[in-house]
Design an enzyme around this catalytic site. Structure first.
Site, PDB file in Angstrom:
ATOM      1  N   TYR A  55     -17.797  19.105   0.598  1.00  0.00           N
ATOM      2  CA  TYR A  55     -17.250  19.595   2.003  1.00  0.00           C
ATOM      3  C   TYR A  55     -15.683  19.970   1.757  1.00  0.00           C
ATOM      4  O   TYR A  55     -15.367  20.664   2.965  1.00  0.00           O
ATOM      5  CB  TYR A  55     -17.290  18.400   2.956  1.00  0.00           C
ATOM      6  CG  TYR A  55     -18.933  18.030   3.162  1.00  0.00           C
ATOM      7  CD1 TYR A  55     -19.689  18.981   4.187  1.00  0.00           C
ATOM      8  CD2 TYR A  55     -19.508  17.038   2.796  1.00  0.00           C
ATOM      9  CE1 TYR A  55     -21.032  18.564   4.216  1.00  0.00           C
ATOM     10  CE2 TYR A  55     -20.762  16.729   2.972  1.00  0.00           C
ATOM     11  CZ  TYR A  55     -21.457  17.290   3.820  1.00  0.00           C
ATOM     12  OH  TYR A  55     -22.818  17.228   4.090  1.00  0.00           O
ATOM     13  N   HIS A 114     -30.400  19.536   8.190  1.00  0.00           N
ATOM     14  CA  HIS A 114     -29.098  18.899   7.556  1.00  0.00           C
ATOM     15  C   HIS A 114     -27.845  19.708   7.925  1.00  0.00           C
ATOM     16  O   HIS A 114     -26.940  19.291   7.647  1.00  0.00           O
ATOM     17  CB  HIS A 114     -29.421  19.268   5.900  1.00  0.00           C
ATOM     18  CG  HIS A 114     -29.320  18.018   5.039  1.00  0.00           C
ATOM     19  ND1 HIS A 114     -30.041  16.941   5.439  1.00  0.00           N
ATOM     20  CD2 HIS A 114     -28.859  17.625   3.946  1.00  0.00           C
ATOM     21  CE1 HIS A 114     -29.948  15.849   4.427  1.00  0.00           C
ATOM     22  NE2 HIS A 114     -29.136  16.250   3.775  1.00  0.00           N
ATOM     23  N   HIS A 127     -23.254   8.107   1.235  1.00  0.00           N
ATOM     24  CA  HIS A 127     -23.218   8.669  -0.284  1.00  0.00           C
ATOM     25  C   HIS A 127     -22.607   7.782  -1.168  1.00  0.00           C
ATOM     26  O   HIS A 127     -21.610   6.960  -0.994  1.00  0.00           O
ATOM     27  CB  HIS A 127     -22.165  10.074  -0.281  1.00  0.00           C
ATOM     28  CG  HIS A 127     -22.427  11.267   0.359  1.00  0.00           C
ATOM     29  ND1 HIS A 127     -21.818  12.434   0.493  1.00  0.00           N
ATOM     30  CD2 HIS A 127     -23.854  11.530   0.554  1.00  0.00           C
ATOM     31  CE1 HIS A 127     -22.507  13.252   1.098  1.00  0.00           C
ATOM     32  NE2 HIS A 127     -23.829  12.811   1.299  1.00  0.00           N
ATOM     33  N   ARG A 142     -25.990  17.449   9.804  1.00  0.00           N
ATOM     34  CA  ARG A 142     -25.524  16.396   9.266  1.00  0.00           C
ATOM     35  C   ARG A 142     -23.961  17.230   8.179  1.00  0.00           C
ATOM     36  O   ARG A 142     -23.190  16.828   8.274  1.00  0.00           O
ATOM     37  CB  ARG A 142     -26.238  16.089   7.947  1.00  0.00           C
ATOM     38  CG  ARG A 142     -25.776  15.012   7.026  1.00  0.00           C
ATOM     39  CD  ARG A 142     -26.656  14.405   6.050  1.00  0.00           C
ATOM     40  NE  ARG A 142     -26.525  13.815   5.048  1.00  0.00           N
ATOM     41  CZ  ARG A 142     -26.060  12.557   4.891  1.00  0.00           C
ATOM     42  NH1 ARG A 142     -25.942  11.778   5.879  1.00  0.00           N
ATOM     43  NH2 ARG A 142     -25.793  11.864   3.794  1.00  0.00           N
ATOM     44  N   ARG A 149     -29.437  11.551   8.235  1.00  0.00           N
ATOM     45  CA  ARG A 149     -30.641  12.204   7.597  1.00  0.00           C
ATOM     46  C   ARG A 149     -31.591  12.360   8.520  1.00  0.00           C
ATOM     47  O   ARG A 149     -31.904  11.150   9.452  1.00  0.00           O
ATOM     48  CB  ARG A 149     -30.990  11.880   6.421  1.00  0.00           C
ATOM     49  CG  ARG A 149     -29.867  11.951   5.428  1.00  0.00           C
ATOM     50  CD  ARG A 149     -30.485  11.206   3.961  1.00  0.00           C
ATOM     51  NE  ARG A 149     -29.265  11.020   2.982  1.00  0.00           N
ATOM     52  CZ  ARG A 149     -28.378  10.416   2.581  1.00  0.00           C
ATOM     53  NH1 ARG A 149     -28.737   9.200   3.226  1.00  0.00           N
ATOM     54  NH2 ARG A 149     -27.614  10.233   1.536  1.00  0.00           N
ATOM     55  N   LYS A 187     -31.317   6.101   1.708  1.00  0.00           N
ATOM     56  CA  LYS A 187     -31.998   6.374   0.351  1.00  0.00           C
ATOM     57  C   LYS A 187     -32.005   4.884  -0.318  1.00  0.00           C
ATOM     58  O   LYS A 187     -30.993   4.146  -0.397  1.00  0.00           O
ATOM     59  CB  LYS A 187     -31.369   7.300  -0.603  1.00  0.00           C
ATOM     60  CG  LYS A 187     -31.527   8.849  -0.043  1.00  0.00           C
ATOM     61  CD  LYS A 187     -30.980   9.843  -0.855  1.00  0.00           C
ATOM     62  CE  LYS A 187     -31.254  11.251  -0.208  1.00  0.00           C
ATOM     63  NZ  LYS A 187     -30.904  12.289  -1.143  1.00  0.00           N
TER      64      LYS A 187
END
Length: 300
Positions: free
Chosen positions: A281, A246, A272, A249, A150, A174
């Site tokens: 995806y 993004h 994730h 990414r 990110r 995150k």
């Protein structure tokens, strides 16, 4: 003594910052969503957050629908308030969570926008590698595409986080979660060239710091700066589509899956926590497979 709604608001924001370790960007959304709910409370004559009941929560959700918000925005606001009251319940400021049984609108899973491999090549060619900033830009582009990180993770990277011997980079994602991501020889060469021949030049006479990517004045590169750089690259490449960081990414994940990578590996590389987040995806890869089949099978 019962705390005021404002005091509980600040306690919750502090909890998000310290315990949850959310980014400033995410916290801003929480603040705005809570402030909007407080305005709703005022319009309904509700004096404090402790007075809110299930019917009030239902009424607020109805108001969100009447404003014709995007389903994703409405779902985010409801999720924010559910988290807020969950925190208040934990701290014993309320006896129940009025948003527990409020139904969130189902959000459409959008197929991520990504660059085709030919478009990625155009982006690399658009970087002027005869200038200092052009060499920085190619290093930035190579790293974003090579790792799928990110932008917020990219701007937080420090020099010590890169291990050129192992060709890996330490990334803080995150919630402060750390992960190591490998990178290839293209990114390796671009980064070494940038660090030794560009960063040192741009830092001359400036206050020293350890952030990897810097702006033309020697300060740490911001997320806004990254977006500006990528927009300029798109403009130079004469590509008509708009770019958001993004997309690199998304391209990273899509190209890995199209070339045979397994879902679990891609999940780990992207950072994730849920496999379902990565599975979006598969829509892209299935579309890619269908187009390949239709274009190349003799009886398609």
């Amino acid at each position: 003594m019962k705390e005021s709604s404002d005091e509980l608001f600040f306690s919750f924001i502090e909890y998000l910052q310290i315990e949850k370790n959310y980014s400033s960007y995410t916290i801003e959304f929480y603040k705005k969503d809570l402030e909007q709910f407080f305005l709703f409370m005022k319009s309904q004559g509700i004096q404090s957050v402790q007075e809110v009941e299930y019917l009030d929560a239902r009424l607020y959700v109805t108001e969100l629908y009447q404003r014709k918000l995007a389903r994703s925005s409405a779902a985010r606001k409801i999720s924010c308030l559910r988290s807020f009251y969950k925190f208040l319940l934990r701290e014993k400021h309320v006896t129940e969570n009025p948003f527990t049984y409020v139904v969130q609108p189902k959000t459409k899973k959008r197929i991520p926008s990504f660059f085709y491999e030919e478009e990625i090549s155009l982006l690399f060619k658009a970087c002027d590698q005869t200038t200092l900033l052009g060499k920085r830009n190619i290093a930035l582009l190579e790293l974003l595409y090579a790792t799928g990180i990110r932008v917020s993770e990219c701007t937080g990277i420090r020099l010590k986080d890169i291990d050129f011997d192992m060709a890996t980079i330490l990334v803080r994602g995150k919630g402060g979660k750390e992960r190591y991501i490998p990178f290839g020889h293209f990114a390796c060469e671009a980064l070494q060239n940038y660090i030794h021949n560009v960063r040192n030049e741009l830092m001359k006479g400036k206050d020293e710091h350890s952030f990897l990517f810097i702006n033309s004045r020697g300060g740490p590169l911001t997320s806004r700066g990254v977006r500006y750089i990528l927009s300029k690259i798109i403009e130079t490449a004469s590509m008509t589509r708009k770019i958001h960081p993004h997309m690199l990414r998304h391209s990273f994940a899509t190209h890995l899956l199209n070339n045979g990578a397994d879902m679990r590996t891609v999940q780990e590389l992207l950072g994730h926590s849920q496999l379902s987040t990565t599975q979006v995806y598969t829509h892209v890869t299935k579309d890619h497979l269908r187009k390949t089949y239709m274009n190349h099978h003799p009886r398609a």
